[in-house]
Write a protein that holds these residues in place. Structure first.
Motif, mmCIF file in Angstrom:
data_model
loop_
_atom_site.group_PDB
_atom_site.id
_atom_site.type_symbol
_atom_site.label_atom_id
_atom_site.label_comp_id
_atom_site.label_asym_id
_atom_site.label_seq_id
_atom_site.Cartn_x
_atom_site.Cartn_y
_atom_site.Cartn_z
ATOM 1 N N LYS A 110 33.302 51.741 48.270
ATOM 2 C CA LYS A 110 33.875 53.084 48.160
ATOM 3 C C LYS A 110 35.308 53.115 48.674
ATOM 4 C CE LYS A 110 33.179 57.862 49.662
ATOM 5 N NZ LYS A 110 32.355 58.785 50.494
ATOM 6 N N HIS A 111 35.562 52.461 49.808
ATOM 7 C CA HIS A 111 36.885 52.469 50.436
ATOM 8 C C HIS A 111 37.920 51.782 49.547
ATOM 9 C CE1 HIS A 111 39.999 52.443 53.432
ATOM 10 N NE2 HIS A 111 39.924 51.134 53.644
ATOM 11 N N LEU A 112 37.597 50.594 49.050
ATOM 12 C CA LEU A 112 38.557 49.858 48.230
ATOM 13 C C LEU A 112 38.768 50.533 46.872
ATOM 14 C CD1 LEU A 112 37.656 46.125 49.017
ATOM 15 C CD2 LEU A 112 39.355 47.610 50.097
ATOM 16 N N ASP A 113 37.714 51.125 46.321
ATOM 17 C CA ASP A 113 37.861 51.858 45.055
ATOM 18 C C ASP A 113 38.787 53.059 45.231
ATOM 19 O OD1 ASP A 113 36.312 50.119 43.639
ATOM 20 O OD2 ASP A 113 34.501 51.383 43.617
ATOM 21 N N GLU A 114 38.658 53.749 46.371
ATOM 22 C CA GLU A 114 39.522 54.910 46.645
ATOM 23 C C GLU A 114 40.983 54.475 46.757
ATOM 24 O OE1 GLU A 114 38.022 56.715 50.168
ATOM 25 O OE2 GLU A 114 36.502 57.913 49.117
ATOM 26 N N ILE A 115 41.222 53.369 47.445
ATOM 27 C CA ILE A 115 42.591 52.855 47.597
ATOM 28 C C ILE A 115 43.180 52.506 46.233
ATOM 29 C CG2 ILE A 115 43.977 50.920 48.450
ATOM 30 C CD1 ILE A 115 42.190 50.885 50.929
ATOM 31 N N CYS A 116 42.401 51.785 45.426
ATOM 32 C CA CYS A 116 42.896 51.378 44.102
ATOM 33 C C CYS A 116 43.190 52.585 43.231
ATOM 34 C CB CYS A 116 41.877 50.471 43.420
ATOM 35 S SG CYS A 116 41.748 48.830 44.168
ATOM 36 N N SER A 117 42.393 53.631 43.366
ATOM 37 C CA SER A 117 42.610 54.843 42.580
ATOM 38 C C SER A 117 43.885 55.549 43.016
ATOM 39 C CB SER A 117 41.404 55.777 42.738
ATOM 40 O OG SER A 117 41.617 56.993 42.045
#
Length: 320
Positions: A110-117
């Protein structure tokens, strides 16, 4: 959030930082500005724990980076001038590696997906970093700085080498990050600071020479140098008279007309307020001045004026 107090750094006999102090408030975007060799990168390297200092302190969230480096570094995300990328990794592999390196405890996916978004790299997660454009590599560098959601983000020359479109995108991204983070932007690119920063700190020869809110920075330069004048009179004759006036450095007719008036842009010599002389000269010619607006000094004027003034003051006076 950030407190730098009486910081001094020397390399042999050369003093790179000379007892500097400044603070950055929580949620503020501060531009750290100065010419090449002024001490910007040295300050950033001390603040992020890469260098020590002879005297003084650098605190992040109340934690001294020199006394408790590991605890202080947990509060900092850092993008150096050359992003620390591993070109043989995919974006996802690299961010997973940074996640482990920082001992991050947030939900990984969830954390890395949020950053990439947020950073705009979700569509390149599975691509090798070596195959990305410089703009996307810079975004990946910003993404690694956000892993762990540190409250402080430090950028050292984040747009060097980018094309105009990429520069605008990175500036917009920095402004977005400033809504939830404290940001220091270290750069020598003047429009960059003016576009995104709440406050500007200028360093020169290892000394802080200015520390002002962005909208107030022009006030530290004396005089009203740039004026917009709306004058009723024959354009060519008015232009010739203005160009021949003592104290006028530059004149341009904008070509904008409003009934019987023309707008002129006038810049005076440094330190001169030409408003009264202009009014009197135009009145003597019988050309009504129906509008006068101060355009203020731009950041380039301010920067040059401050740096030149400090260098002149530091220069030894020749003995006769």
């Amino acid at each position: 959030m950030i407190q730098i107090e009486n910081l001094t750094k020397r390399y042999g006999a050369k003093t790179v930082l000379d007892n500097i102090s400044f603070h950055v408030n929580d949620g503020e975007i501060v531009g750290f500005l100065g010419p090449n060799g002024a001490g910007k990168t040295t300050t950033m390297n001390i603040l992020t724990g890469y260098l020590s200092a002879e005297t003084g302190s650098a605190r992040v969230g109340g934690i001294d980076i020199l006394d408790q480096p590991l605890e202080a570094k947990k509060k900092i995300g850092f993008l150096p001038e050359q992003p620390p990328l591993y070109l043989d990794m995919t974006v996802k592999e690299y961010l997973d590696f940074i996640y482990e390196l920082k001992h991050c405890t947030l939900n990984r996916e969830k954390h890395l997906d949020e950053i990439c978004s947020v950073i705009g790299i979700a569509d390149v997660q599975n691509r090798m970093i070596r195959n990305l454009s410089k703009g996307y590599r810079q975004r990946v560098g910003i993404a690694q700085a956000l892993v762990g959601n540190p409250p402080v983000i430090i950028f050292d020359e984040p747009t060097v080498g980018l094309d105009p479109k990429q520069i605008i995108e990175i500036r917009s991204l920095i402004k977005t990050l400033g809504k939830n983070h404290t940001v220091i932007l270290s750069t020598h690119i003047l429009p960059e600071v003016q576009a995104v920063c709440d406050r500007i700190v200028i360093i020169n020869h290892g000394k802080i020479v200015a520390n002002e809110k962005t909208e107030n920075i022009a006030n530290i330069v004396d005089g009203n140098r740039r004026l917009s004048l709306k004058i009723c009179g024959p354009e060519k004759e008015v232009l010739a008279m203005l160009r021949n006036m003592h104290g006028i450095a530059y004149v341009q007719s904008t070509g904008a007309t409003d009934k019987d008036s023309t707008t002129f842009l006038v810049e005076s010599d440094p330190g001169l307020d030409m408003r009264k002389p202009l009014f009197n000269a135009l009145a003597a010619k019988g050309w009504p001045l129906i509008g006068m607006e101060s355009m203020g000094a731009n950041l380039e004027d301010v920067f040059i004026a401050i740096v030149d003034k400090k260098e002149s003051a530091a220069r030894p006076t020749a003995k006769k």
